[in-house]
Design a protein around this motif. Structure first.
Motif, mmCIF file in Angstrom:
data_model
loop_
_atom_site.group_PDB
_atom_site.id
_atom_site.type_symbol
_atom_site.label_atom_id
_atom_site.label_comp_id
_atom_site.label_asym_id
_atom_site.label_seq_id
_atom_site.Cartn_x
_atom_site.Cartn_y
_atom_site.Cartn_z
ATOM 1 N N PRO A 173 3.261 -38.378 -17.766
ATOM 2 C CA PRO A 173 1.983 -39.085 -17.726
ATOM 3 C C PRO A 173 1.846 -40.013 -18.914
ATOM 4 C CG PRO A 173 1.655 -36.823 -18.437
ATOM 5 C CD PRO A 173 3.088 -36.941 -17.997
ATOM 6 N N LEU A 174 0.898 -40.929 -18.816
ATOM 7 C CA LEU A 174 0.751 -41.945 -19.841
ATOM 8 C C LEU A 174 0.464 -41.355 -21.208
ATOM 9 C CD1 LEU A 174 0.460 -44.818 -20.803
ATOM 10 C CD2 LEU A 174 -1.863 -44.852 -19.924
ATOM 11 N N PHE A 175 -0.514 -40.474 -21.305
ATOM 12 C CA PHE A 175 -0.897 -39.899 -22.587
ATOM 13 C C PHE A 175 -0.727 -38.389 -22.525
ATOM 14 C CE2 PHE A 175 -3.624 -43.723 -22.156
ATOM 15 C CZ PHE A 175 -2.999 -44.478 -23.123
ATOM 16 N N SER A 176 0.496 -37.924 -22.357
ATOM 17 C CA SER A 176 0.757 -36.501 -22.261
ATOM 18 C C SER A 176 0.367 -35.807 -23.556
ATOM 19 C CB SER A 176 2.241 -36.256 -21.973
ATOM 20 O OG SER A 176 3.038 -36.824 -22.987
ATOM 21 N N GLY A 177 -0.225 -34.642 -23.435
ATOM 22 C CA GLY A 177 -0.643 -33.893 -24.606
ATOM 23 C C GLY A 177 -1.947 -34.360 -25.201
ATOM 24 N N PHE A 178 -2.621 -35.290 -24.546
ATOM 25 C CA PHE A 178 -3.881 -35.825 -25.060
ATOM 26 C C PHE A 178 -5.006 -34.819 -24.883
ATOM 27 C CE2 PHE A 178 -7.868 -38.004 -24.017
ATOM 28 C CZ PHE A 178 -8.091 -38.651 -25.214
ATOM 29 N N GLY A 238 -7.876 -48.441 -30.016
ATOM 30 C CA GLY A 238 -6.945 -48.111 -31.086
ATOM 31 C C GLY A 238 -6.244 -46.792 -30.847
ATOM 32 N N LYS A 239 -6.991 -45.788 -30.392
ATOM 33 C CA LYS A 239 -6.378 -44.491 -30.111
ATOM 34 C C LYS A 239 -5.462 -44.568 -28.902
ATOM 35 C CE LYS A 239 -5.920 -40.243 -31.369
ATOM 36 N NZ LYS A 239 -5.420 -39.905 -32.713
ATOM 37 N N LEU A 240 -5.833 -45.357 -27.911
ATOM 38 C CA LEU A 240 -4.984 -45.530 -26.736
ATOM 39 C C LEU A 240 -3.646 -46.170 -27.126
ATOM 40 C CD1 LEU A 240 -7.696 -46.806 -24.242
ATOM 41 C CD2 LEU A 240 -6.470 -44.632 -24.062
ATOM 42 N N ILE A 241 -3.703 -47.171 -28.007
ATOM 43 C CA ILE A 241 -2.476 -47.826 -28.462
ATOM 44 C C ILE A 241 -1.602 -46.842 -29.228
ATOM 45 C CG2 ILE A 241 -1.569 -49.577 -30.048
ATOM 46 C CD1 ILE A 241 -3.949 -51.336 -29.268
ATOM 47 N N LYS A 242 -2.219 -46.032 -30.068
ATOM 48 C CA LYS A 242 -1.470 -45.070 -30.874
ATOM 49 C C LYS A 242 -0.773 -44.042 -30.007
ATOM 50 C CE LYS A 242 -1.997 -41.898 -34.781
ATOM 51 N NZ LYS A 242 -2.948 -41.317 -35.764
ATOM 52 N N PHE A 289 -12.370 -42.230 -22.926
ATOM 53 C CA PHE A 289 -10.942 -41.927 -22.970
ATOM 54 C C PHE A 289 -10.393 -41.418 -21.642
ATOM 55 C CE2 PHE A 289 -9.973 -41.124 -27.742
ATOM 56 C CZ PHE A 289 -9.884 -42.481 -27.912
ATOM 57 N N GLY A 290 -11.047 -40.388 -21.103
ATOM 58 C CA GLY A 290 -10.506 -39.725 -19.919
ATOM 59 C C GLY A 290 -10.338 -40.657 -18.746
ATOM 60 N N MET A 291 -11.376 -41.430 -18.456
ATOM 61 C CA MET A 291 -11.314 -42.340 -17.314
ATOM 62 C C MET A 291 -10.260 -43.419 -17.524
ATOM 63 S SD MET A 291 -14.299 -44.697 -15.609
ATOM 64 C CE MET A 291 -15.194 -43.265 -15.007
ATOM 65 N N ILE A 292 -10.205 -43.986 -18.725
ATOM 66 C CA ILE A 292 -9.221 -45.039 -18.991
ATOM 67 C C ILE A 292 -7.809 -44.474 -18.941
ATOM 68 C CG2 ILE A 292 -8.402 -46.668 -20.734
ATOM 69 C CD1 ILE A 292 -11.274 -47.063 -21.587
ATOM 70 N N GLN A 293 -7.647 -43.247 -19.399
ATOM 71 C CA GLN A 293 -6.335 -42.583 -19.309
ATOM 72 C C GLN A 293 -5.873 -42.519 -17.858
ATOM 73 O OE1 GLN A 293 -6.443 -38.499 -20.476
ATOM 74 N NE2 GLN A 293 -4.356 -38.084 -19.810
ATOM 75 N N LEU A 294 -6.746 -42.080 -16.973
ATOM 76 C CA LEU A 294 -6.389 -41.980 -15.556
ATOM 77 C C LEU A 294 -6.089 -43.352 -14.957
ATOM 78 C CD1 LEU A 294 -9.047 -39.341 -14.390
ATOM 79 C CD2 LEU A 294 -6.597 -38.973 -14.737
ATOM 80 N N LEU A 295 -6.862 -44.356 -15.342
ATOM 81 C CA LEU A 295 -6.638 -45.693 -14.809
ATOM 82 C C LEU A 295 -5.301 -46.260 -15.268
ATOM 83 C CD1 LEU A 295 -10.254 -47.129 -15.251
ATOM 84 C CD2 LEU A 295 -9.096 -46.672 -13.082
#
Length: 264
Positions: free
Chosen positions: A3-8, A88-92, A31-37
């Protein structure tokens, strides 16, 4: 498939003021919704690379541009500073390099402030410069400062390779630096804001790196296009042979030139 942000974790990262934020009338952390998108963007890309036919009709309801548009709409429910923290957190956390320029482009469109939001603008600018710092360091690593007669060819090759591989990220970084500069120049309310001197100094340092990178990149593109005559002393071309698809660097060259022109 990872997944995109595994362990998030939902409580990871920026939620220092989350309890107070949850008591307010603003939307919850996106965060959650953008992660899924973004997971859907990754899945779409992987399916396309695998040669799947009609993947939109068979598996997805939306195309990638439509998903990105939804992400922008979700972020617009929040203030500019909170959008900056989220991106910023998404990029990291993002393990997919092809998504970083997309996230930086979203960050640029999110960095729009009202005229009376000077304090939030400074907070956002400070956070954006933190986000861009790793990319600015990469830009600095691509600058060729050595004398042409003493430069080591393998070092130059590595710098050119890094420049080529990060062209899109550098382009997005330069566009953001240009926006920050224009915003700071156009707002007279920023002069008395706390922290403005530090932010301006950090921005000036980043612009200095961009200036040096432009010198390196422009000279390389000139050499590769054979606009520079052969060295009379038969010194080998410092930038070597033109890399494949080096024309992609013309956009970065133009963006750097455009930014530097507004500063002079």
């Amino acid at each position: 498939r990872c997944p995109l942000f595994s362990g998030f974790l939902l409580n990871d990262g920026i939620r220092l003021d989350e309890e107070a934020h949850n008591r307010s009338t603003e939307p919850l952390n996106p965060f959650g919704m953008i992660q899924l998108l973004f997971n859907q963007v990754v899945n779409f890309s992987q399916s396309r690379n695998a040669g799947m036919t009609n993947c939109r009709e068979k598996r997805y309801y939306y195309s990638v541009p439509e998903i990105i548009a939804v992400i922008r709409q979700v972020l617009q429910l929040h203030g500019a500073y909170r959008q900056t923290l989220c991106i910023g957190k998404l990029i990291k956390l993002c393990p997919h390099s092809f998504l970083v320029p997309i996230l930086l482009d979203i960050l640029r469109s999110s960095s729009v402030h009202e005229a009376d939001q000077s304090e939030e603008m400074i907070k956002s600018h400070k956070e954006i410069l933190i986000i861009l710092n790793p990319f600015i360091k990469d830009m600095k690593s691509c600058v060729i400062m050595d004398d042409i007669k003493t430069s080591i060819s393998i070092t130059v090759f590595n710098k050119v390779t890094t420049l080529q591989e990060n062209a899109e990220v550098f382009l997005s970084t330069v566009s953001l630096l240009r926006l920050l500069y224009l915003q700071q120049q156009s707002s007279s309310l920023l002069r008395d804001c706390k922290g403005i001197r530090t932010v301006k100094q950090e921005l000036d340092d980043a612009i200095n790196v961009s200036t040096c990178l432009y010198t390196t990149l422009h000279a390389a593109l000139q050499e590769w296009s054979q606009d520079v005559p052969s060295n009379e002393e038969n010194v080998p071309n410092i930038y070597g042979s033109p890399p494949d698809e080096h024309f992609r660097l013309n956009l970065l060259d133009y963006a750097l030139k455009e930014m530097l022109e507004i500063i002079v």
